[in-house]
Write an enzyme that holds these catalytic residues in place. Sequence first.
Site, PDB file in Angstrom:
ATOM      1  N   ARG A 170       1.133  -0.968  -0.183  1.00 41.59           N
ATOM      2  CA  ARG A 170      -0.340   0.256  -0.191  1.00 41.59           C
ATOM      3  C   ARG A 170       0.568   0.728  -0.097  1.00 41.59           C
ATOM      4  O   ARG A 170       0.537   2.194   0.350  1.00 41.59           O
ATOM      5  CB  ARG A 170      -1.477   0.024   0.949  1.00 41.59           C
ATOM      6  CG  ARG A 170      -2.025  -1.480   1.276  1.00 41.59           C
ATOM      7  CD  ARG A 170      -2.903  -1.132   0.064  1.00 41.59           C
ATOM      8  NE  ARG A 170      -3.277  -2.415   0.054  1.00 41.59           N
ATOM      9  CZ  ARG A 170      -3.300  -3.397  -0.500  1.00 41.59           C
ATOM     10  NH1 ARG A 170      -2.526  -4.166  -1.222  1.00 41.59           N
ATOM     11  NH2 ARG A 170      -4.222  -4.818  -0.567  1.00 41.59           N
ATOM     12  N   CYS A 218     -10.354   0.153   4.085  1.00 43.29           N
ATOM     13  CA  CYS A 218      -9.556  -0.225   5.077  1.00 43.29           C
ATOM     14  C   CYS A 218      -8.820   1.016   5.744  1.00 43.29           C
ATOM     15  O   CYS A 218      -8.231   1.269   4.725  1.00 43.29           O
ATOM     16  CB  CYS A 218      -8.430  -1.358   4.696  1.00 43.29           C
ATOM     17  SG  CYS A 218      -9.856  -3.129   4.200  1.00 43.29           S
ATOM     18  N   GLU A 287      -3.756   3.716   6.885  1.00 40.82           N
ATOM     19  CA  GLU A 287      -4.099   3.155   5.328  1.00 40.82           C
ATOM     20  C   GLU A 287      -4.456   4.709   4.239  1.00 40.82           C
ATOM     21  O   GLU A 287      -4.022   4.993   3.196  1.00 40.82           O
ATOM     22  CB  GLU A 287      -4.525   1.836   4.903  1.00 40.82           C
ATOM     23  CG  GLU A 287      -4.552   1.583   3.403  1.00 40.82           C
ATOM     24  CD  GLU A 287      -4.904   0.496   2.840  1.00 40.82           C
ATOM     25  OE1 GLU A 287      -5.744   0.594   1.595  1.00 40.82           O
ATOM     26  OE2 GLU A 287      -4.776  -0.649   4.390  1.00 40.82           O
TER      27      GLU A 287
END
Length: 296
Positions: A170, A218, A287
């Site tokens: 990510r 998320c 995130e």
Amino acid sequence: MKESTVIHFPFSVRRGVWLSKYSTFRIGGPANYFKEVHSTSEAQRVIQFLYSHNYPFIIVGKGSNCLFDDQGFDGFVLYNSIQGKEFLSDTTIKAYSGMSFSFLGKTLASSGYSGLEFAVGIPGSVGGAIFMNAGTGKQDTASVVESVEVINSKGEILSYRNEELEFGYRKSRFQNHNEFILSATFRISKNSSSLQIAKDLLESRLLSQPYQQPSVGCIFRNPPGNCAGKLIDEAGLKGVSLGGAQISLKHANFIVNTGRATSHEVKELIRMVQDKLRSQGISLEEEIRIIPYRLP
């Protein structure tokens, strides 16, 4: 340049645009200045001007990974709507950064091309997918990217090969370099099963994630060897609410907007989760992009 400085732009801009309209969280106050770009030349002109005047700005795609501040943004929001795609060969396709990543994956799968089936159901743009190295538990964007074109601070177009993009879980170089992602070239291949693969992946997402409620996906990166959602659930936090923000009952690594959630409420929930897990010796890294009212 200070945010309060009066500035005259050599292109049309909008003022007081509510960022909640440009976020899948449906949260965010007004932007001081807002500009939507639809072409490469338009983006070059805007980027060059902003850098030459040292004016604070952020680049936004679909807003599917951004938590905007309740006060808005005291700077310039550059909204990327550059669309389009072209096949460069039988095994490569170039897609512009403002295009829906999910739509690109669906279009390719429907035409019998494999490689981007995992993109179906990911709500961001192509540029956002590159920026975050978006993906699933089995595949990420980095695995199919051949190269990326960007616009630098001088308005020039540069190209980076995959190995220059500093991809990680990510993560990409663009989280540390404020370059405008213009396009990406992806590796693809013919596969008669691609559409069914995409459908199966989408069905799995719909069953496990709260697609019917506003969210930004998320909230936390998964710790090495573990799943953030599972850890949050085991900590007894699934379903916990603060005002209009709630830790999803469907997937504990999602925070959903149940009506009139504020960025303050979301950030407090994030802190609550981090504090609870930290007390168990687990560190959770965010995130999502939390955009402050003013850039530091």
